[in-house]
Motif scaffolding. Structure first.
Motif, PDB file in Angstrom:
ATOM      1  N   VAL A   3      47.906  39.965  42.070  1.00  0.00           N
ATOM      2  CA  VAL A   3      46.660  40.551  42.563  1.00  0.00           C
ATOM      3  C   VAL A   3      46.623  42.043  42.275  1.00  0.00           C
ATOM      4  CG1 VAL A   3      45.337  41.112  44.646  1.00  0.00           C
ATOM      5  CG2 VAL A   3      46.251  38.809  44.327  1.00  0.00           C
ATOM      6  N   GLU A   4      47.734  42.726  42.530  1.00  0.00           N
ATOM      7  CA  GLU A   4      47.792  44.164  42.280  1.00  0.00           C
ATOM      8  C   GLU A   4      47.611  44.465  40.798  1.00  0.00           C
ATOM      9  OE1 GLU A   4      50.612  47.981  43.465  1.00  0.00           O
ATOM     10  OE2 GLU A   4      51.467  45.963  43.471  1.00  0.00           O
ATOM     11  N   ALA A   5      48.242  43.679  39.943  1.00  0.00           N
ATOM     12  CA  ALA A   5      48.098  43.886  38.503  1.00  0.00           C
ATOM     13  C   ALA A   5      46.664  43.626  38.053  1.00  0.00           C
ATOM     14  CB  ALA A   5      49.069  42.976  37.754  1.00  0.00           C
ATOM     15  N   LEU A  11      43.766  40.481  50.089  1.00  0.00           N
ATOM     16  CA  LEU A  11      43.112  39.854  48.949  1.00  0.00           C
ATOM     17  C   LEU A  11      43.946  38.683  48.423  1.00  0.00           C
ATOM     18  CD1 LEU A  11      41.863  43.028  47.048  1.00  0.00           C
ATOM     19  CD2 LEU A  11      40.422  41.277  48.107  1.00  0.00           C
ATOM     20  N   ALA A  12      45.256  38.853  48.381  1.00  0.00           N
ATOM     21  CA  ALA A  12      46.130  37.786  47.897  1.00  0.00           C
ATOM     22  C   ALA A  12      46.045  36.556  48.789  1.00  0.00           C
ATOM     23  CB  ALA A  12      47.567  38.295  47.809  1.00  0.00           C
ATOM     24  N   SER A  13      45.979  36.768  50.101  1.00  0.00           N
ATOM     25  CA  SER A  13      45.886  35.638  51.025  1.00  0.00           C
ATOM     26  C   SER A  13      44.570  34.888  50.882  1.00  0.00           C
ATOM     27  CB  SER A  13      46.061  36.132  52.462  1.00  0.00           C
ATOM     28  OG  SER A  13      44.973  36.972  52.836  1.00  0.00           O
ATOM     29  N   VAL A  14      43.522  35.589  50.444  1.00  0.00           N
ATOM     30  CA  VAL A  14      42.212  34.957  50.303  1.00  0.00           C
ATOM     31  C   VAL A  14      42.103  34.177  48.997  1.00  0.00           C
ATOM     32  CG1 VAL A  14      39.732  35.381  50.087  1.00  0.00           C
ATOM     33  CG2 VAL A  14      41.066  36.644  51.771  1.00  0.00           C
ATOM     34  N   VAL A  15      42.550  34.776  47.889  1.00  0.00           N
ATOM     35  CA  VAL A  15      42.384  34.133  46.586  1.00  0.00           C
ATOM     36  C   VAL A  15      43.508  33.162  46.265  1.00  0.00           C
ATOM     37  CG1 VAL A  15      41.091  36.090  45.704  1.00  0.00           C
ATOM     38  CG2 VAL A  15      43.558  36.024  45.387  1.00  0.00           C
ATOM     39  N   ALA A  42      37.428  35.993  41.182  1.00  0.00           N
ATOM     40  CA  ALA A  42      37.493  35.844  42.629  1.00  0.00           C
ATOM     41  C   ALA A  42      37.599  37.211  43.311  1.00  0.00           C
ATOM     42  CB  ALA A  42      38.683  34.965  43.012  1.00  0.00           C
ATOM     43  N   LEU A  43      38.424  38.084  42.748  1.00  0.00           N
ATOM     44  CA  LEU A  43      38.559  39.430  43.306  1.00  0.00           C
ATOM     45  C   LEU A  43      37.241  40.191  43.223  1.00  0.00           C
ATOM     46  CD1 LEU A  43      42.047  40.465  41.852  1.00  0.00           C
ATOM     47  CD2 LEU A  43      41.523  39.844  44.219  1.00  0.00           C
ATOM     48  N   GLU A  44      36.561  40.077  42.100  1.00  0.00           N
ATOM     49  CA  GLU A  44      35.281  40.762  41.940  1.00  0.00           C
ATOM     50  C   GLU A  44      34.261  40.274  42.962  1.00  0.00           C
ATOM     51  OE1 GLU A  44      35.024  41.907  37.215  1.00  0.00           O
ATOM     52  OE2 GLU A  44      34.629  39.826  37.803  1.00  0.00           O
ATOM     53  N   PRO A  89      37.279  48.990  52.320  1.00  0.00           N
ATOM     54  CA  PRO A  89      38.384  48.759  51.387  1.00  0.00           C
ATOM     55  C   PRO A  89      39.268  47.608  51.845  1.00  0.00           C
ATOM     56  CG  PRO A  89      38.158  51.099  51.878  1.00  0.00           C
ATOM     57  CD  PRO A  89      37.276  50.375  52.846  1.00  0.00           C
ATOM     58  N   LEU A  90      39.719  46.782  50.914  1.00  0.00           N
ATOM     59  CA  LEU A  90      40.577  45.634  51.201  1.00  0.00           C
ATOM     60  C   LEU A  90      41.932  45.843  50.536  1.00  0.00           C
ATOM     61  CD1 LEU A  90      38.019  42.733  50.584  1.00  0.00           C
ATOM     62  CD2 LEU A  90      38.639  43.781  52.770  1.00  0.00           C
TER      63      LEU A  90
END
Length: 262
Positions: free
Chosen positions: A73-75, A62-66, A45-47, A56-57
């Motif tokens: 998400v950071e890891a 990104l966490a709110s989207v996926v 999903a992140l990719e 840049p996001l």
């Protein structure tokens, strides 16, 4: 009549002890930033999101989207970045300007440049680079100040930098009322840093103060040798009567600082 209040109290106590439909267990502190349902598998999903993003996001967005916790998400982002580097892919995942974005690898810059430019010159001129450097290190700064530092008019160059999104307006000077300018997040993104604090120090590239003073004195004509005093001047040697005047005659010091005159 005295038994009625006791019956009422018993009924109130029974109602208070019964659980209501709105009663829910207190949320676990570990699940505060976790959404109820994840949208999709985290890494793919992140990719997919980063592939279509043109900026840049940050990890929170990104966490709110996926639909995954920010820590996960950071890891995952750091894991993907390490995986791409280890596999030697043609692209990198980098944390730049407060967010994450895909970049082509530096060793393929020539190929990418050839494809993107397609024979067109898209590089900044030397004048534009110098002006951009002054803005980066002196921001917020006015056009007049940049012109004074560079010694030339920079109006045209500043318009180019504004058009390209590398520089933006940053209010007005309180004293002069002139517009002030600063670099943008796109500038950070283009040079590959996350903040202005990562700009290299200028001190190693500046001359020593002694050398700078000597240079300034030379420009101002202050380092000309002092005129010798009368007592210190040597007696001129007697010349033959038939000798002709020569620009090299005298005490052995050639005119013009050692430069011969044809």
């Amino acid at each position: 009549m005295s038994e009625q209040p006791e019956a009422v109290e018993e009924i109130v106590e029974d109602v208070a002890e019964q659980p209501t439909e709105t009663d829910e267990p207190a949320p676990d502190s570990d699940d505060v930033d976790t959404l109820a349902v994840a949208v999709a598998e985290l890494r793919p999903a992140l990719e997919a999101i980063l592939m279509v993003s043109d900026e840049p996001l940050d990890k929170v967005r990104l966490a709110s989207v996926v639909g995954h916790p920010v820590a996960d998400v950071e890891a995952a982002l750091e894991g993907l970045a390490a995986e791409y580097a280890e596999q030697g892919r043609g692209f990198d995942l980098r944390s730049v300007a407060g967010g994450w974005r895909f970049y082509s690898r530096p060793e393929f810059a020539a190929v990418v440049e050839s494809f993107v430019l397609d024979g067109q010159q898209a590089r900044l001129t030397q004048a534009a680079l110098e002006t951009l450097s002054v803005v980066a290190y002196k921001q917020p700064v006015s056009r007049a100040r940049v012109s004074a530092i560079r010694g030339v008019n920079v109006d045209g160059v500043m318009r180019t930098l504004l058009t390209r999104g590398l520089v933006e307006e940053a209010g007005q000077d309180e004293q002069s009322g002139a517009n002030l300018y600063r670099t943008t997040s796109y500038f950070l993104e283009r040079i590959g840093i996350t903040s202005l604090e990562e700009l290299p120090e200028l001190a190693p590239y500046l001359p020593d103060m002694d050398d700078l003073e000597d240079e300034l004195a030379s420009v101002a004509g202050l380092d000309a040798p002092a005129e010798p005093t009368v007592d210190a001047m040597p007696e001129p040697a007697a010349e033959p009567a038939h000798a002709h005047a020569s620009p090299h005659s005298g005490s052995g010091t050639e005119p013009d600082g050692g430069t011969e005159i044809a």
